[in-house]
Every structure is written in structure tokens, then in C-alpha cells.
Enzyme design. Structure first.
Site, PDB file in Angstrom:
ATOM      1  CG  ASN A 183      -2.113  -0.950   1.175  1.00 37.17           C
ATOM      2  OD1 ASN A 183      -2.408  -1.558   0.145  1.00 37.17           O
ATOM      3  ND2 ASN A 183      -2.271  -1.710   2.235  1.00 37.17           N
ATOM      4  CD  GLU A 230      -3.731   0.697   8.621  1.00 31.71           C
ATOM      5  OE1 GLU A 230      -3.118  -0.093   9.791  1.00 31.71           O
ATOM      6  OE2 GLU A 230      -4.660   0.094   8.338  1.00 31.71           O
ATOM      7  CB  VAL A 231       3.183   1.338   9.009  1.00 26.41           C
ATOM      8  CG1 VAL A 231       4.357   1.701   9.767  1.00 26.41           C
ATOM      9  CG2 VAL A 231       2.023   0.622   9.977  1.00 26.41           C
ATOM     10  CG  HIS A 264       4.531  -2.169   5.219  1.00 25.36           C
ATOM     11  ND1 HIS A 264       4.674  -0.970   5.312  1.00 25.36           N
ATOM     12  CD2 HIS A 264       3.202  -2.517   5.169  1.00 25.36           C
ATOM     13  CE1 HIS A 264       3.317  -0.158   5.661  1.00 25.36           C
ATOM     14  NE2 HIS A 264       2.499  -1.286   5.370  1.00 25.36           N
ATOM     15  CG  HIS A 317       0.850  -6.408   3.361  1.00 25.98           C
ATOM     16  ND1 HIS A 317       0.277  -6.165   4.663  1.00 25.98           N
ATOM     17  CD2 HIS A 317       0.925  -5.164   3.247  1.00 25.98           C
ATOM     18  CE1 HIS A 317      -0.037  -4.958   4.969  1.00 25.98           C
ATOM     19  NE2 HIS A 317       0.305  -4.312   4.146  1.00 25.98           N
TER      20      HIS A 317
HETATM   21  P1  AMP Z   1      -0.507  -0.875   5.707  1.00 27.15           P
HETATM   22  O1  AMP Z   1      -1.937  -0.644   5.622  1.00 27.15           O
HETATM   23  O2  AMP Z   1      -0.184  -1.273   4.397  1.00 27.15           O
HETATM   24  O3  AMP Z   1       0.256   0.255   6.066  1.00 27.15           O
HETATM   25  O4  AMP Z   1      -0.397  -1.918   6.719  1.00 27.15           O
HETATM   26  C1  AMP Z   1       0.404  -1.659   7.915  1.00 27.15           C
HETATM   27  C2  AMP Z   1       0.152  -3.240   8.734  1.00 27.15           C
HETATM   28  O5  AMP Z   1       1.304  -3.284   9.624  1.00 27.15           O
HETATM   29  C3  AMP Z   1      -1.174  -3.689   9.245  1.00 27.15           C
HETATM   30  O6  AMP Z   1      -1.517  -4.894   8.246  1.00 27.15           O
HETATM   31  C4  AMP Z   1      -0.724  -3.959  10.675  1.00 27.15           C
HETATM   32  O7  AMP Z   1      -1.481  -4.723  11.006  1.00 27.15           O
HETATM   33  C5  AMP Z   1       0.573  -4.233  10.593  1.00 27.15           C
HETATM   34  N1  AMP Z   1       1.269  -3.770  11.964  1.00 27.15           N
HETATM   35  C6  AMP Z   1       0.910  -2.621  12.572  1.00 27.15           C
HETATM   36  N2  AMP Z   1       1.761  -2.632  13.634  1.00 27.15           N
HETATM   37  C7  AMP Z   1       2.398  -3.769  13.798  1.00 27.15           C
HETATM   38  C8  AMP Z   1       3.362  -4.301  14.745  1.00 27.15           C
HETATM   39  N3  AMP Z   1       3.542  -3.658  15.793  1.00 27.15           N
HETATM   40  N4  AMP Z   1       3.976  -5.395  14.482  1.00 27.15           N
HETATM   41  C9  AMP Z   1       3.497  -6.265  13.247  1.00 27.15           C
HETATM   42  N5  AMP Z   1       2.397  -5.761  12.551  1.00 27.15           N
HETATM   43  C10 AMP Z   1       1.973  -4.417  12.622  1.00 27.15           C
END
Ligand code: AMP
Length: 122
Positions: A92, A100-101, A105, A107
């Protein structure tokens, strides 16, 4: 480099400030279990460098970093025995991608037939 937030949660995982369930690591990448899995296997693979998304990674990272990261994605999936019957990768990016992060990353999703790539309605 694009406004990288050094306090994002994956930066803290890379610095060992918060825990993760590690499944693979090499000089370029770290792979760990997603905390909220969307499939029987749901792994996140992150580069070790400070890249917000695939956008600035592909613009600013070295060829070695990009090749090393992609090799780590494939190696992680092989180690999880996902290459056969198959799996899905997803990244994403930004607002419309609903990222979100703010640390790149990928997936890795697998462990069952995953169905269509996108729901027809957001
Ligand atoms: P995205 O929406 O692509 O940014 O995905 C962020 C992903 O990070 C989500 O699937 C969350 O479940 C995962 N996530 C957030 N915090 C953590 C964490 N501390 N350890 C592992 N996964 C996380």
C-alpha cells in the site's frame, strides 16, 4: 529522501525498541509476522533503509538495496513454503493506497486460496 518519520513503528522494530515475531532477516531486509493477520500466513517484509514507501524507495534506493529487498521477499516466501501453492504480495502506498505505517512494507499473504485481488467496491 521523503520526510521519513524515524519514530514510526517499523523504525522502532528495526531498532529493537519494540518486539516482532521475526521470520527472516538479512543485510537488506527484515520479515516479521503481521500483528493483525488477514490470511493464515501474513508476513511483512521491510527494507532496513529509511524509505516511506515504494515510491521513494524506487526513486532513491541503490540498485543493491532494491535487488536485496526483492530477493528477501522471495526468500521469505520460500522459507515459509509458500512458493507452491502460491501467495500474494501487496504494498500500500500513500493516501489512496491506504498505507498506515510510513515505512515501506510488502505484505506476503498466503496459506489458503486468496480470492479476487480487489473487492468491487471500496
Ligand atoms: P498498511 O496498511 O499497508 O500500512 O499495513 C500496515 C500493517 O502493519 C497492518 O497490516 C498492521 O496489522 C501491521 N502492523 C502494525 N503494527 C504492527 C506491529 N507492531 N507488528 C506487526 N505488524 C504491525
Amino acid at each position: 529522501m521523503t520526510n521519513y518519520d524515524t519514530e514510526n513503528i517499523f523504525a522502532k522494530i528495526l531498532r529493537d525498541e519494540i518486539p516482532c515475531t521475526k521470520v527472516y532477516e538479512d543485510e537488506h531486509a527484515l520479515a516479521f509476522e503481521d500483528i493483525n493477520p488477514q490470511a493464515p500466513r501474513h508476513i511483512l517484509v521491510i527494507p532496513k533503509g529509511p524509505y516511506v514507501s515504494l515510491d521513494d524507495f524506487t526513486a532513491a534506493a541503490s540498485t543493491d538495496e532494491i535487488a536485496g529487498f526483492m530477493r528477501a521477499v522471495g526468500e521469505t516466501a520460500r522459507r515459509l513454503n509458500l512458493a507452491n501453492p502460491g501467495y500474494r504480495i501487496l504494498a500500500n502506498i500513500g493516501q489512496d493506497g491506504m498505507q498506515e505505517v510510513p515505512h515501506l512494507h510488502v505484505h506476503i499473504l498466503g496459506g489458503r486460496p486468496l480470492g479476487p485481488m480487489l473487492k468491487s467496491d471500496p
